[in-house]
Design a protein around this motif. Sequence first.
Motif, PDB file in Angstrom:
ATOM      1  N   GLY A  29       0.831  -1.213   0.000  1.00 24.17           N
ATOM      2  CA  GLY A  29       0.000   0.000   0.000  1.00 24.17           C
ATOM      3  C   GLY A  29       0.862   1.258   0.000  1.00 24.17           C
ATOM      4  O   GLY A  29       2.078   1.193   0.174  1.00 24.17           O
ATOM      5  N   LYS A  30       0.215   2.397  -0.146  1.00 20.90           N
ATOM      6  CA  LYS A  30       0.961   3.664  -0.125  1.00 20.90           C
ATOM      7  C   LYS A  30       1.417   4.007   1.283  1.00 20.90           C
ATOM      8  O   LYS A  30       2.309   4.800   1.477  1.00 20.90           O
ATOM      9  N   ARG A  31       0.704   3.450   2.281  1.00 21.97           N
ATOM     10  CA  ARG A  31       1.008   3.687   3.713  1.00 21.97           C
ATOM     11  C   ARG A  31       0.816   5.157   4.101  1.00 21.97           C
ATOM     12  O   ARG A  31       1.637   5.737   4.853  1.00 21.97           O
ATOM     13  N   VAL A  32      -0.247   5.742   3.584  1.00 17.81           N
ATOM     14  CA  VAL A  32      -0.572   7.135   3.956  1.00 17.81           C
ATOM     15  C   VAL A  32      -0.988   7.197   5.431  1.00 17.81           C
ATOM     16  O   VAL A  32      -0.612   8.130   6.152  1.00 17.81           O
ATOM     17  N   ARG A  33      -1.755   6.199   5.871  1.00 16.54           N
ATOM     18  CA  ARG A  33      -2.197   6.216   7.276  1.00 16.54           C
ATOM     19  C   ARG A  33      -1.000   6.140   8.222  1.00 16.54           C
ATOM     20  O   ARG A  33      -0.915   6.924   9.183  1.00 16.54           O
ATOM     21  N   PRO A  34      -0.042   5.228   7.966  1.00 20.13           N
ATOM     22  CA  PRO A  34       1.169   5.244   8.796  1.00 20.13           C
ATOM     23  C   PRO A  34       1.892   6.591   8.775  1.00 20.13           C
ATOM     24  O   PRO A  34       2.390   7.052   9.811  1.00 20.13           O
ATOM     25  N   ARG A  54      -6.224  -5.343  -6.503  1.00 25.00           N
ATOM     26  CA  ARG A  54      -5.996  -4.446  -5.361  1.00 25.00           C
ATOM     27  C   ARG A  54      -4.492  -4.278  -5.205  1.00 25.00           C
ATOM     28  O   ARG A  54      -3.760  -5.240  -5.184  1.00 25.00           O
ATOM     29  N   ARG A  55      -4.064  -3.060  -5.073  1.00 23.62           N
ATOM     30  CA  ARG A  55      -2.649  -2.740  -4.900  1.00 23.62           C
ATOM     31  C   ARG A  55      -1.794  -3.433  -5.979  1.00 23.62           C
ATOM     32  O   ARG A  55      -0.715  -3.963  -5.715  1.00 23.62           O
ATOM     33  N   GLY A  56      -2.357  -3.472  -7.172  1.00 27.38           N
ATOM     34  CA  GLY A  56      -1.637  -4.005  -8.321  1.00 27.38           C
ATOM     35  C   GLY A  56      -1.535  -5.524  -8.340  1.00 27.38           C
ATOM     36  O   GLY A  56      -0.807  -6.079  -9.177  1.00 27.38           O
ATOM     37  N   THR A  81      -3.877  15.943  -3.854  1.00 25.12           N
ATOM     38  CA  THR A  81      -3.311  16.111  -5.209  1.00 25.12           C
ATOM     39  C   THR A  81      -2.700  14.820  -5.746  1.00 25.12           C
ATOM     40  O   THR A  81      -2.233  14.776  -6.877  1.00 25.12           O
ATOM     41  N   ARG A  82      -2.708  13.759  -4.951  1.00 26.00           N
ATOM     42  CA  ARG A  82      -2.062  12.490  -5.338  1.00 26.00           C
ATOM     43  C   ARG A  82      -2.694  11.960  -6.616  1.00 26.00           C
ATOM     44  O   ARG A  82      -3.840  12.278  -6.937  1.00 26.00           O
ATOM     45  N   ASN A  83      -1.916  11.114  -7.327  1.00 24.75           N
ATOM     46  CA  ASN A  83      -2.471  10.554  -8.568  1.00 24.75           C
ATOM     47  C   ASN A  83      -2.660   9.044  -8.496  1.00 24.75           C
ATOM     48  O   ASN A  83      -2.865   8.384  -9.506  1.00 24.75           O
TER      49      ASN A  83
END
Length: 303
Positions: free
Chosen positions: A51-56, A102-104, A300-302
């Motif tokens: 995952g992108k791990r934005v929450r972490p 999911r997640r590629g 703004t993420r893509n």
Amino acid sequence: MAEAAATALDDLLAEARDVTDARLERWASRLEAHYAGQAGRALAYALRSPGKRVRPALVLAAYRSAGGVAPAIAGVAAAVETVHTYSLVHDDLPCMDDDDLRRGRRTTHRVYGVPTATRAGYLLVGVAAQVLTEAATDLGLAAGTLGTMAEELFTAGGIEGMVGGQWLDLEAEGRRLSLDELIRVHRGKTGALIRACCVLGGSAAGAGPEAVAALRGYGEEIGLAFQIADDVLDATATSDQLGKTAGRDLELAKSTYVSLLGVDGAREAAQRHARQAVAWLDAAGVPSGPLAALAGYIVTRNN
Ligand code: GRG
């Protein structure tokens, strides 16, 4: 100056990925050893999904904004990510969004079958509690602080938060929601867990009530902004970019910010909530640098 801020954001996101992946890998190996056969493999497959791990990153940034310095905060980040991972496994099931990608990678139930993926998802809720408890021990937190954090995380993941929001979302398929109804869905389904990241980071650092309230306000706004940006991406990005099937909201006839306000209106709403998020921190004098950068990234993420 802007370049330095962009580098700092990239560094924070990379650090969040590295430290969270390392913790989740440890749990994946343990669980594979503990649950022989398909269940252990499905658990590990889900925990190892990239995952992108934005929450972490939000947990780390909130912790540091409240003065925390210990590397063991990574365990709290991993606990939130474990709850998020379970939600993705279940969200993709045929009885929910019914997705293959999911997640590629292939979704957990496409690889291990629906019964095993369903069980793995439920097991991850208990694993999240273990991950959080281990993190609290590593951080030397008092039992009362762990209790407050556990309540925050599992309330956010429950009927008053993520599960409740998803429930409303499923019930709303094929029906046009009002903006107020949609905000309720988004705040629950996605926003509650994101808000919890910010509160957990502050609590782990021993932040006082005013700083925790500001982090909660920031998290509430940025959680909504996150799902609005997700609505925009579902309508505008490709499956390759997203690592999941694009255009599912339209296929499932879901009400989204895009269906209600159009792409531009949705983008503006996300930006407005991102600004309101940062205003919470500024008003309380909580250092906002990395959290403001994350707010900008979220809208703004893509991918
Ligand atoms: C029993 C009704 C019921 C619910 C179970 C399935 C579930 C709980 C909740 C679903 C919550 C959910 C999947 C919300 C969407 C959140 C979202 C925007 C996910 C995408 O997050 P990213 O972009 O993804 O951070 P990565 O893959 O980078 O982690």
